[in-house]
Design a protein around this motif. Structure first.
Motif, mmCIF file in Angstrom:
data_model
loop_
_atom_site.group_PDB
_atom_site.id
_atom_site.type_symbol
_atom_site.label_atom_id
_atom_site.label_comp_id
_atom_site.label_asym_id
_atom_site.label_seq_id
_atom_site.Cartn_x
_atom_site.Cartn_y
_atom_site.Cartn_z
ATOM 1 N N SER A 27 -4.016 -3.303 -1.909
ATOM 2 C CA SER A 27 -3.416 -2.265 -2.758
ATOM 3 C C SER A 27 -4.306 -1.034 -2.884
ATOM 4 O O SER A 27 -3.929 -0.072 -3.549
ATOM 5 N N THR A 63 -2.738 5.417 -3.524
ATOM 6 C CA THR A 63 -1.867 4.270 -3.807
ATOM 7 C C THR A 63 -1.656 4.218 -5.333
ATOM 8 O O THR A 63 -2.411 4.864 -6.085
ATOM 9 N N LEU A 65 2.337 4.581 -0.718
ATOM 10 C CA LEU A 65 1.569 5.667 -1.320
ATOM 11 C C LEU A 65 2.392 6.405 -2.364
ATOM 12 O O LEU A 65 3.618 6.420 -2.311
ATOM 13 N N ARG A 105 0.828 -1.192 0.000
ATOM 14 C CA ARG A 105 0.000 0.000 0.000
ATOM 15 C C ARG A 105 0.872 1.257 0.000
ATOM 16 O O ARG A 105 0.417 2.318 0.409
#
Ligand SMILES: Nc1ncnc2c1ncn2[C@@H]1O[C@H](COP(=O)(O)OP(=O)(O)OP(=O)(O)O)[C@@H](O)[C@H]1O
Length: 192
Positions: A59, A35, A7, A5
């Motif tokens: 995700s 993301t 960013l 995940r």
């Protein structure tokens, strides 16, 4: 941070086409940066493109399609909808996933006055679901293929002519799990 995940440097507020202020507000301070899956898919979905996503668990896929769907519903010419006018449908393979998606949609759907989301999954009485829709309407239907097709077949009151967006979550599982018949029926009821 969870690597799946990680960013990006892109804020939800910077995406093009832009996302409505109310949705940015509903994202709150917890969701400022996108993301990679969200950067890649939200602009396409919000431009009415067909998108197939193959992304790892965690995700940010669910939030990507929920934000896009609510944005599209907000922009729709048919907004504000009549209570039984369906604007969006999300189909997912299990009751748990559907319930989870329903939960994620809540803060965003509540930015749309007069829009009702309904969770339609097996394991509870179909008559109860029908009553919920009859009385409260159903503008966004979220559920599993079997219960959705059951409700679609039983409820002429639902108007599918103005559906703006269809999300098939885990489409591979939806087809693997032997839902072809229900999926074909569900999709056949929607506008081309
Ligand atoms: N942009 C973001 N910033 C911070 N947290 C995020 C962001 N997007 C999603 N999350 C959080 O990451 C977690 C996983 O997100 P989400 O459920 O959308 O992923 P997913 O790919 O659909 O996962 P799964 O397939 O396991 O449901 C959730 O707790 C969600 O709140």
């Amino acid at each position: 941070m969870d690597t799946k995940r990680a960013l990006t440097g892109t804020r939800f507020a910077d995406l093009k086409p832009p996302i409505s202020d109310d949705i940015i507000k509903a994202l709150g301070s917890g969701f400022e940066f996108c993301t990679p899956v969200q950067v890649a898919t939200i602009p396409l979905l919000c431009s009415y493109k067909d998108v197939a996503v193959d992304a790892a668990t965690g995700s940010g896929k669910t939030l990507a399609f929920v934000v896009s769907l609510v944005e599209i519903m907000r922009r729709s010419t048919s907004y504000t909808p009549k209570p039984h006018q369906v604007m969006g449908v999300i189909i997912s393979p299990t009751r748990e996933l559907s319930a989870q998606i329903f939960k994620v949609t809540q803060p965003f759907v509540s930015t749309l006055p007069n829009v009702n989301a309904v969770l339609l999954v097996g394991g509870r009485k179909v008559k109860a679901d029908m009553k919920t829709i009859e009385e409260g309407g159903g503008n966004l239907l979220i559920g599993t293929p079997g219960r959705l097709s059951d409700i679609m077949q039983r409820m002429d009151i639902l108007d599918f002519r103005h559906v703006e967006i269809l999300i098939l979550d885990e489409a591979d599982r939806l087809l693997d799990m032997g839902f072809q018949k229900q999926m074909n029926y569900n999709i056949s009821r929607l506008p081309k």
